[in-house]
Write a protein that holds these residues in place. Structure first.
Motif, PDB file in Angstrom:
ATOM      1  N   LEU A 279      28.631  75.056  83.680  1.00  0.00           N
ATOM      2  CA  LEU A 279      27.325  75.197  84.335  1.00  0.00           C
ATOM      3  C   LEU A 279      27.452  75.586  85.810  1.00  0.00           C
ATOM      4  N   GLY A 280      28.680  75.758  86.277  1.00  0.00           N
ATOM      5  CA  GLY A 280      28.897  76.228  87.637  1.00  0.00           C
ATOM      6  C   GLY A 280      29.245  75.172  88.660  1.00  0.00           C
ATOM      7  N   HIS A 281      29.547  73.965  88.212  1.00  0.00           N
ATOM      8  CA  HIS A 281      29.897  72.889  89.135  1.00  0.00           C
ATOM      9  C   HIS A 281      31.409  72.793  89.296  1.00  0.00           C
ATOM     10  N   HIS A 282      31.831  72.250  90.425  1.00  0.00           N
ATOM     11  CA  HIS A 282      33.245  71.963  90.678  1.00  0.00           C
ATOM     12  C   HIS A 282      33.436  70.472  90.385  1.00  0.00           C
ATOM     13  N   VAL A 283      34.286  70.163  89.426  1.00  0.00           N
ATOM     14  CA  VAL A 283      34.408  68.785  88.942  1.00  0.00           C
ATOM     15  C   VAL A 283      35.826  68.262  89.163  1.00  0.00           C
ATOM     16  N   ARG A 284      35.898  67.040  89.665  1.00  0.00           N
ATOM     17  CA  ARG A 284      37.163  66.304  89.727  1.00  0.00           C
ATOM     18  C   ARG A 284      36.981  65.068  88.873  1.00  0.00           C
ATOM     19  N   THR A 285      37.967  64.757  88.043  1.00  0.00           N
ATOM     20  CA  THR A 285      37.881  63.562  87.208  1.00  0.00           C
ATOM     21  C   THR A 285      38.912  62.527  87.651  1.00  0.00           C
ATOM     22  N   GLU A 286      38.495  61.300  87.561  1.00  0.00           N
ATOM     23  CA  GLU A 286      39.367  60.139  87.771  1.00  0.00           C
ATOM     24  C   GLU A 286      39.066  59.157  86.651  1.00  0.00           C
ATOM     25  N   HIS A 287      40.013  58.262  86.378  1.00  0.00           N
ATOM     26  CA  HIS A 287      39.867  57.371  85.231  1.00  0.00           C
ATOM     27  C   HIS A 287      39.834  55.885  85.593  1.00  0.00           C
ATOM     28  N   ASP A 288      39.823  55.573  86.888  1.00  0.00           N
ATOM     29  CA  ASP A 288      39.661  54.180  87.301  1.00  0.00           C
ATOM     30  C   ASP A 288      39.084  54.145  88.715  1.00  0.00           C
ATOM     31  N   GLY A 289      38.600  52.983  89.091  1.00  0.00           N
ATOM     32  CA  GLY A 289      37.930  52.825  90.369  1.00  0.00           C
ATOM     33  C   GLY A 289      38.799  53.091  91.583  1.00  0.00           C
ATOM     34  N   PRO A 290      39.988  52.498  91.667  1.00  0.00           N
ATOM     35  CA  PRO A 290      40.816  52.728  92.853  1.00  0.00           C
ATOM     36  C   PRO A 290      41.156  54.207  93.074  1.00  0.00           C
ATOM     37  N   ARG A 291      41.433  54.931  92.003  1.00  0.00           N
ATOM     38  CA  ARG A 291      41.746  56.363  92.149  1.00  0.00           C
ATOM     39  C   ARG A 291      40.498  57.145  92.568  1.00  0.00           C
ATOM     40  N   ALA A 292      39.350  56.752  92.053  1.00  0.00           N
ATOM     41  CA  ALA A 292      38.103  57.411  92.456  1.00  0.00           C
ATOM     42  C   ALA A 292      37.859  57.206  93.945  1.00  0.00           C
ATOM     43  N   LEU A 293      38.028  55.974  94.407  1.00  0.00           N
ATOM     44  CA  LEU A 293      37.826  55.687  95.823  1.00  0.00           C
ATOM     45  C   LEU A 293      38.834  56.426  96.693  1.00  0.00           C
ATOM     46  N   ALA A 294      40.068  56.558  96.213  1.00  0.00           N
ATOM     47  CA  ALA A 294      41.105  57.258  96.976  1.00  0.00           C
ATOM     48  C   ALA A 294      40.829  58.755  97.086  1.00  0.00           C
ATOM     49  N   SER A 295      40.072  59.306  96.161  1.00  0.00           N
ATOM     50  CA  SER A 295      39.868  60.754  96.150  1.00  0.00           C
ATOM     51  C   SER A 295      38.612  61.222  96.881  1.00  0.00           C
ATOM     52  N   ILE A 296      37.722  60.312  97.262  1.00  0.00           N
ATOM     53  CA  ILE A 296      36.426  60.767  97.791  1.00  0.00           C
ATOM     54  C   ILE A 296      36.507  61.391  99.173  1.00  0.00           C
ATOM     55  N   ASP A 297      37.413  60.947 100.018  1.00  0.00           N
ATOM     56  CA  ASP A 297      37.452  61.486 101.375  1.00  0.00           C
ATOM     57  C   ASP A 297      37.831  62.960 101.397  1.00  0.00           C
ATOM     58  N   ASP A 298      38.808  63.365 100.582  1.00  0.00           N
ATOM     59  CA  ASP A 298      39.185  64.777 100.596  1.00  0.00           C
ATOM     60  C   ASP A 298      38.287  65.619  99.694  1.00  0.00           C
ATOM     61  N   PHE A 299      37.728  65.048  98.637  1.00  0.00           N
ATOM     62  CA  PHE A 299      36.881  65.823  97.718  1.00  0.00           C
ATOM     63  C   PHE A 299      35.439  65.933  98.212  1.00  0.00           C
ATOM     64  N   GLN A 300      34.932  64.901  98.857  1.00  0.00           N
ATOM     65  CA  GLN A 300      33.576  64.836  99.387  1.00  0.00           C
ATOM     66  C   GLN A 300      32.521  65.277  98.365  1.00  0.00           C
ATOM     67  N   PRO A 301      32.349  64.487  97.309  1.00  0.00           N
ATOM     68  CA  PRO A 301      31.423  64.880  96.243  1.00  0.00           C
ATOM     69  C   PRO A 301      29.957  64.830  96.675  1.00  0.00           C
ATOM     70  N   ASP A 302      29.181  65.747  96.089  1.00  0.00           N
ATOM     71  CA  ASP A 302      27.728  65.722  96.241  1.00  0.00           C
ATOM     72  C   ASP A 302      27.116  64.755  95.239  1.00  0.00           C
ATOM     73  N   VAL A 303      27.789  64.654  94.080  1.00  0.00           N
ATOM     74  CA  VAL A 303      27.312  63.855  92.953  1.00  0.00           C
ATOM     75  C   VAL A 303      28.494  63.059  92.413  1.00  0.00           C
ATOM     76  N   ILE A 304      28.233  61.811  92.057  1.00  0.00           N
ATOM     77  CA  ILE A 304      29.251  60.970  91.416  1.00  0.00           C
ATOM     78  C   ILE A 304      28.663  60.469  90.108  1.00  0.00           C
ATOM     79  N   VAL A 305      29.351  60.776  89.020  1.00  0.00           N
ATOM     80  CA  VAL A 305      28.967  60.288  87.694  1.00  0.00           C
ATOM     81  C   VAL A 305      29.999  59.221  87.353  1.00  0.00           C
ATOM     82  N   LEU A 306      29.554  57.982  87.274  1.00  0.00           N
ATOM     83  CA  LEU A 306      30.454  56.842  87.242  1.00  0.00           C
ATOM     84  C   LEU A 306      30.158  55.927  86.058  1.00  0.00           C
ATOM     85  N   ASP A 307      31.184  55.695  85.255  1.00  0.00           N
ATOM     86  CA  ASP A 307      31.096  54.731  84.162  1.00  0.00           C
ATOM     87  C   ASP A 307      31.104  53.327  84.767  1.00  0.00           C
TER      88      ASP A 307
END
Length: 129
Positions: A37-65
């Motif tokens: 659909l034209g989005h740039h997506v990064r996937t992570e599979h646990d909370g600590p890795r998600a938190l570690a990736s946000i500063d460099d990825f700077q997401p507009d949207v977070i879809v979180l289980d």
């Protein structure tokens, strides 16, 4: 990995989406749909890795289980709302936890919307746009 947005020169409607789900297969399938659909997506599979990736990825949207191993999605959401890079991001809970109490806990943790699996891509895309 090239995304559809990158391949087309960066679609104006594309969002930077961080997708966090401990189900590798579910995350892969959803990320492929969102990229188509034209989005740039990064996937992570646990909370600590998600938190570690946000500063460099700077997401507009977070879809979180919510049901993540070790650190719940509620805890991840609360931490994300404290950080400058994700304080104003659209935060969507996408979970199998669908009771009224779960929905209220999600809102209390800082989620903007609570979606119960399975969700249609049209419903998800409507919120992302």
């Amino acid at each position: 990995m090239n995304t559809t947005a990158e391949a087309s020169g960066g679609a104006a409607h594309g969002r930077r989406i961080l997708l966090v789900d401990d189900s590798v297969d579910a995350a892969l399938a959803l990320s492929m749909l969102l990229e188509a659909l034209g989005h740039h997506v990064r996937t992570e599979h646990d909370g600590p890795r998600a938190l570690a990736s946000i500063d460099d990825f700077q997401p507009d949207v977070i879809v979180l289980d919510i049901g993540l191993p070790g650190m719940s999605g509620f805890d991840v959401a609360r931490e994300m709302r404290k950080r400058d890079t994700t304080k104003h991001a659209l935060l969507l809970a996408l979970t199998g936890w669908g009771s009224d109490a779960d929905r209220q806990s999600a809102l209390d943790a800082g989620f903007d919307h609570h979606l119960t699996k399975p969700v249609t891509i049209a419903d998800l895309e409507a919120l992302i746009r």
